[in-house]
Motif scaffolding. Sequence first.
Motif, PDB file in Angstrom:
ATOM      1  N   THR A 181      -4.495  11.318  -3.760  1.00 48.48           N
ATOM      2  CA  THR A 181      -5.416  10.376  -3.940  1.00 48.48           C
ATOM      3  C   THR A 181      -6.534  11.436  -4.961  1.00 48.48           C
ATOM      4  N   ILE A 224      -2.386   3.487   2.076  1.00 44.29           N
ATOM      5  CA  ILE A 224      -2.275   4.276   0.630  1.00 44.29           C
ATOM      6  C   ILE A 224      -1.990   6.196   1.212  1.00 44.29           C
ATOM      7  N   ILE A 228       1.997   1.950  -3.423  1.00 45.70           N
ATOM      8  CA  ILE A 228       0.787   2.614  -4.060  1.00 45.70           C
ATOM      9  C   ILE A 228       0.457   3.545  -3.990  1.00 45.70           C
ATOM     10  N   GLY A 229       0.147   4.306  -2.892  1.00 40.08           N
ATOM     11  CA  GLY A 229       0.740   5.584  -2.581  1.00 40.08           C
ATOM     12  C   GLY A 229       2.206   6.410  -2.952  1.00 40.08           C
ATOM     13  N   LEU A 239       0.946  -1.460  -0.029  1.00 36.43           N
ATOM     14  CA  LEU A 239      -0.141   0.183   0.552  1.00 36.43           C
ATOM     15  C   LEU A 239       1.099   1.427  -0.182  1.00 36.43           C
TER      16      LEU A 239
END
Length: 177
Positions: free
Chosen positions: A75, A67, A38-39, A35
């Motif tokens: 995001t 994330i 991904i972040g 995660l």
Amino acid sequence: MRKLKNSELDRLSVDEFKNTEKTPLIIVLDNIRSLNNIGSVFRTSDAFLIEKIYLCGITAKPPHKDIHKTALGSTETVAWEYVADTLELVKKLQAENIIVCSIEQAENAMMLNDFKPEPNQKYALVFGNEVKGIQQGVVTASDVVLEIPQFGTKHSLNISVSCGLVVWDVFSKLQRW
């Protein structure tokens, strides 16, 4: 020399970011487990005005606290979409005349430093699983396989580091500034 304060960096607001012309790059994450990775990819994508991120397979989706911890709000700025099947996505992108580049160590891969992106062409950069890399079917279907030259004893780089290197390289070759 004095370090700049955040208030002096003249960054875009969220609305300005969403309305700004994007770099003709798409990021595809193929079964990313971490995660935090991904972040980090979201944060890199924000920094270089990436058009969109596709999260595929087991890759987790926002919102998620781990994330969010590394994405630092990106995001909310970078467009993203979840697609279960990476190979299906690759074929769809190719049908839209997007050149798909897998970032992988493979036979006849082109070294990243030799890659010359064409102006006015959109590219999708595929990054793979931390242990297994990109699925073989996706590598086989790709238009180009790019390899990051490495000179030490290790065989790979962290996926978020790889993304940062490749995005910066392609971004700079497209001369967006």
